[in-house]
Motif scaffolding. Structure first.
Motif, PDB file in Angstrom:
ATOM      1  N   ARG A   1      17.594  12.538  -6.227  1.00  0.00           N
ATOM      2  CA  ARG A   1      17.822  13.984  -6.549  1.00  0.00           C
ATOM      3  C   ARG A   1      19.299  14.748  -6.747  1.00  0.00           C
ATOM      4  NH1 ARG A   1      14.868  19.902  -4.617  1.00  0.00           N
ATOM      5  NH2 ARG A   1      16.453  21.279  -6.024  1.00  0.00           N
ATOM      6  N   ILE A   2      19.610  14.909  -7.615  1.00  0.00           N
ATOM      7  CA  ILE A   2      20.661  14.946  -7.912  1.00  0.00           C
ATOM      8  C   ILE A   2      20.567  16.633  -8.442  1.00  0.00           C
ATOM      9  CG2 ILE A   2      21.296  12.739  -8.444  1.00  0.00           C
ATOM     10  CD1 ILE A   2      21.514  13.914 -11.539  1.00  0.00           C
ATOM     11  N   THR A   3      22.544  16.918  -7.963  1.00  0.00           N
ATOM     12  CA  THR A   3      22.832  18.946  -8.817  1.00  0.00           C
ATOM     13  C   THR A   3      23.859  18.886  -9.506  1.00  0.00           C
ATOM     14  OG1 THR A   3      22.595  19.338  -6.359  1.00  0.00           O
ATOM     15  CG2 THR A   3      24.033  21.101  -7.795  1.00  0.00           C
TER      16      THR A   3
ATOM     17  N   CYS B   1       0.974  -1.261  -0.145  1.00  0.00           N
ATOM     18  CA  CYS B   1       0.141  -0.392  -0.036  1.00  0.00           C
ATOM     19  C   CYS B   1       0.610   1.522   0.090  1.00  0.00           C
ATOM     20  CB  CYS B   1      -0.636   0.507   1.484  1.00  0.00           C
ATOM     21  SG  CYS B   1      -0.186   0.520   2.668  1.00  0.00           S
ATOM     22  N   GLY B   2       0.237   2.561  -0.364  1.00  0.00           N
ATOM     23  CA  GLY B   2       0.694   4.014  -0.195  1.00  0.00           C
ATOM     24  C   GLY B   2       0.625   4.836  -0.487  1.00  0.00           C
ATOM     25  N   PRO B   3       0.984   6.280   0.045  1.00  0.00           N
ATOM     26  CA  PRO B   3       0.191   7.057  -0.212  1.00  0.00           C
ATOM     27  C   PRO B   3      -0.001   7.473  -1.485  1.00  0.00           C
ATOM     28  CG  PRO B   3       2.759   7.716   0.373  1.00  0.00           C
ATOM     29  CD  PRO B   3       2.563   6.227   0.611  1.00  0.00           C
ATOM     30  N   ILE B   4      -0.297   8.628  -2.451  1.00  0.00           N
ATOM     31  CA  ILE B   4      -0.912   8.466  -3.904  1.00  0.00           C
ATOM     32  C   ILE B   4      -0.096  10.554  -3.423  1.00  0.00           C
ATOM     33  CG2 ILE B   4      -1.798   9.880  -5.547  1.00  0.00           C
ATOM     34  CD1 ILE B   4      -4.284   7.907  -4.754  1.00  0.00           C
ATOM     35  N   ASN B   5       1.196  11.035  -3.535  1.00  0.00           N
ATOM     36  CA  ASN B   5       2.190  11.916  -3.393  1.00  0.00           C
ATOM     37  C   ASN B   5       2.261  13.002  -4.108  1.00  0.00           C
ATOM     38  OD1 ASN B   5       3.216  11.321  -1.165  1.00  0.00           O
ATOM     39  ND2 ASN B   5       4.716  10.045  -1.752  1.00  0.00           N
ATOM     40  N   ARG B   6       2.410  13.974  -4.109  1.00  0.00           N
ATOM     41  CA  ARG B   6       2.985  15.213  -5.526  1.00  0.00           C
ATOM     42  C   ARG B   6       3.739  15.400  -5.354  1.00  0.00           C
ATOM     43  NH1 ARG B   6      -0.217  17.893  -1.240  1.00  0.00           N
ATOM     44  NH2 ARG B   6       1.835  19.029  -0.454  1.00  0.00           N
ATOM     45  N   LEU B   7       4.614  16.092  -5.907  1.00  0.00           N
ATOM     46  CA  LEU B   7       6.114  16.042  -6.359  1.00  0.00           C
ATOM     47  C   LEU B   7       6.786  16.251  -5.183  1.00  0.00           C
ATOM     48  CD1 LEU B   7       6.671  16.515 -10.609  1.00  0.00           C
ATOM     49  CD2 LEU B   7       6.535  14.393  -8.887  1.00  0.00           C
ATOM     50  N   ASP B   8       6.472  17.648  -4.371  1.00  0.00           N
ATOM     51  CA  ASP B   8       7.146  18.242  -3.337  1.00  0.00           C
ATOM     52  C   ASP B   8       7.360  17.290  -2.367  1.00  0.00           C
ATOM     53  OD1 ASP B   8       3.919  18.354  -2.793  1.00  0.00           O
ATOM     54  OD2 ASP B   8       4.242  19.992  -1.410  1.00  0.00           O
ATOM     55  N   GLU B   9       6.035  16.202  -2.300  1.00  0.00           N
ATOM     56  CA  GLU B   9       6.417  14.920  -1.633  1.00  0.00           C
ATOM     57  C   GLU B   9       7.218  14.047  -1.640  1.00  0.00           C
ATOM     58  OE1 GLU B   9       1.628  14.918   0.581  1.00  0.00           O
ATOM     59  OE2 GLU B   9       1.967  14.389  -1.635  1.00  0.00           O
ATOM     60  N   VAL B  10       7.270  13.654  -3.044  1.00  0.00           N
ATOM     61  CA  VAL B  10       7.813  12.186  -3.932  1.00  0.00           C
ATOM     62  C   VAL B  10       9.201  12.894  -3.232  1.00  0.00           C
ATOM     63  CG1 VAL B  10       9.082  11.688  -5.728  1.00  0.00           C
ATOM     64  CG2 VAL B  10       6.699  11.768  -5.157  1.00  0.00           C
ATOM     65  N   PHE B  11       9.930  14.150  -3.548  1.00  0.00           N
ATOM     66  CA  PHE B  11      10.870  14.464  -3.290  1.00  0.00           C
ATOM     67  C   PHE B  11      11.842  14.800  -1.518  1.00  0.00           C
ATOM     68  CE2 PHE B  11      10.846  15.376  -7.748  1.00  0.00           C
ATOM     69  CZ  PHE B  11      12.049  14.973  -7.692  1.00  0.00           C
ATOM     70  N   ALA B  12      10.468  14.091  -0.373  1.00  0.00           N
ATOM     71  CA  ALA B  12      10.723  15.014   0.857  1.00  0.00           C
ATOM     72  C   ALA B  12      10.218  13.480   0.919  1.00  0.00           C
ATOM     73  CB  ALA B  12       9.481  15.479   1.427  1.00  0.00           C
TER      74      ALA B  12
ATOM     75  N   PRO C   1      11.185   9.776   2.902  1.00  0.00           N
ATOM     76  CA  PRO C   1      13.038   9.104   3.214  1.00  0.00           C
ATOM     77  C   PRO C   1      13.409   8.165   1.864  1.00  0.00           C
ATOM     78  CG  PRO C   1      11.126   8.473   4.013  1.00  0.00           C
ATOM     79  CD  PRO C   1      10.983   9.580   3.721  1.00  0.00           C
ATOM     80  N   GLN C   2      12.767   7.905   0.851  1.00  0.00           N
ATOM     81  CA  GLN C   2      13.508   6.659   0.411  1.00  0.00           C
ATOM     82  C   GLN C   2      14.120   6.827  -1.334  1.00  0.00           C
ATOM     83  OE1 GLN C   2      13.925   3.624   0.636  1.00  0.00           O
ATOM     84  NE2 GLN C   2      14.784   2.182  -1.000  1.00  0.00           N
ATOM     85  N   VAL C   3      13.224   7.992  -1.201  1.00  0.00           N
ATOM     86  CA  VAL C   3      14.280   9.092  -2.645  1.00  0.00           C
ATOM     87  C   VAL C   3      14.849   9.653  -1.668  1.00  0.00           C
ATOM     88  CG1 VAL C   3      13.055  10.447  -3.894  1.00  0.00           C
ATOM     89  CG2 VAL C   3      11.363   9.290  -3.297  1.00  0.00           C
ATOM     90  N   ILE C   4      15.058   9.991  -0.561  1.00  0.00           N
ATOM     91  CA  ILE C   4      16.138  11.279  -0.464  1.00  0.00           C
ATOM     92  C   ILE C   4      17.365   9.544  -0.133  1.00  0.00           C
ATOM     93  CG2 ILE C   4      17.317  12.056   1.806  1.00  0.00           C
ATOM     94  CD1 ILE C   4      14.763  13.548   2.466  1.00  0.00           C
TER      95      ILE C   4
END
Length: 398
Positions: free
Chosen positions: A348-350, A327-338, A340-343
């Motif tokens: 996100r790279i520079t 199961c999981g949430p339906i994230n907006r992109l700001d939530e995606v990059f916040a 913890p798994q994505v982090i």
């Protein structure tokens, strides 16, 4: 920057493509270590440089001429500006092609013949060349001369017939996917084709022409939906977020929003029922097996919705994850990059950029232990590397 060996180190790619499908392939090859030179129109460049707003801002906060869109598919490349309508420009591009292992292009069928840059001409000059053409409908067939864009192909290729709310529901109707998925998938298939052709060339010395069509890719990527049609004799329909072969496998309302429930087998359904306090559902012959749940979907889904609204999204996720129910949430992109798994995965790279100093981007998802992806260059400014590339590849002076 990294000193690790590159998987495609030594491979030279001449990228004559623009917009998304071709550049996506070029970027992936560049990420893997190929030297990718992007040829752009003087003064204008790739079409997507003007597809804004939003626009990149330079180090002083001033708006540049490059749209954000361009930055999604052009990192790790070098930009050269050459006018291929000019005979001298055509000669330069031919010389670059003779130095390249791969040529990528997405002009209309026959569009490069007038410049002597078509696959037949260049393969005759260099038989070991891998030449990849990307078009809307391919090099053959009654639609070959038509221009093809992702949105158009999503419609013609059947994707929109299975995307969107079901008939009879509020807001029903065909819907495109939120990104140019057909272009992206075509870029991935192009990359696979190029790598296969390079392996063939390394064994035999023989180059070849790769003919990729957005329509072909779209139809091929309908996966289980085409199998349902061809084998099951059914015509798939729009079902919103529901799945044609698995139940429950869709979004459900919660006390404070929505969540995704992705039950992949009967054991997971039983665990969900226990967490929901409805263990009797898993023993009900209408719902005990996936086949039965698919048949009785219209009866089960309302019951599930009545149950899921009793807890918050977070409460459901904590309880279901501990029980092993996907199961999981339906994230907006700001939530995606916040997230913890994505982090943790460093998505996100520079990237470095000549005018802006740095520019954010998204990491390549390929994780290789011996020859990892590297990010040596941000997306280039228009013509930034013209002199450098012509000097390195062709020995041309200033």
């Amino acid at each position: 920057m990294t000193t690790s060996p590159r998987a495609l180190q030594g491979v030279k790619v001449l990228d004559l493509s623009r917009v998304l499908a071709g550049p996506w392939c070029g970027q992936l090859l560049a990420d893997l270590g190929a030297d990718v030179v992007k040829v752009e129109r003087p003064g204008a460049g790739d079409d997507t440089r003007s597809w804004g707003p939003p626009w990149l801002k330079d180090a002083a906060g001033e708006q540049t001429r490059d749209a954000a869109y361009y930055f999604c598919a052009n990192r790790n490349k070098r930009s050269v500006t050459i006018d291929i309508a000019d005979p001298e420009g055509q000669a330069l591009v031919k010389r670059l092609a003779m130095e390249a292992d791969v040529v990528l292009e997405n002009f209309k069928v026959g569009g490069l013949e007038q410049y002597g840059l078509d696959h037949a001409t260049l393969l005759k000059m260099k038989p070991g060349l891998v030449y990849c053409s990307i078009t809307g409908f391919g090099q053959t067939g009654p639609y070959a001369q038509r221009a093809g864009y992702d949105f158009l192909i999503q419609g013609m290729g059947g994707l929109m017939s299975v995307t969107g709310r079901a008939d009879g529901e509020e807001g029903a109707g065909p819907q495109k996917v939120g990104v140019a998925l057909t272009d992206i998938l075509t870029g991935l298939y192009a990359t696979v084709g190029v790598l296969a052709a390079l392996a063939h060339r390394d064994r035999t010395g023989e180059g070849q022409h790769i003919d990729l069509a957005l329509l072909d890719v779209q139809v091929a990527c309908l996966a289980n939906q085409t199998a349902n049609h061809l084998i099951g004799g059914m015509t798939p329909r729009r079902m919103g977020n529901a799945h044609p072969n698995i139940v429950p496998y869709q979004d459900f309302p919660t006390a404070d929003g929505d969540m995704i429930l992705a039950v992949g087998n009967d054991g997971q359904f039983g665990k969900f029922c226990e967490v929901a306090g409805k263990s009797e559902w898993s023993r009900d012959e209408r719902f005990a097996t996936n086949a039965a749940r698919v048949k009785h979907r219209a009866e089960l889904i309302p019951l599930l919705r009545q149950a899921t609204v009793m807890r918050t999204t977070h409460e459901w996720i904590v309880a279901l994850e501990s029980a092993g129910v996907p199961c999981g949430p339906i994230n907006r992109l700001d939530e995606v990059f916040a997230d913890p798994q994505v982090i943790a995965r460093g998505l996100r790279i520079t990237l470095p950029h000549t005018m802006a100093g740095t520019v954010p981007g998204v990491a390549n998802p390929i994780r290789m232990s011996a020859s990892p992806v590297a990010y040596d260059r941000g997306p280039p400014m228009l013509g930034e590397h013209t002199a450098e590339v012509l000097r390195e590849w062709l020995g041309v002076d200033a």
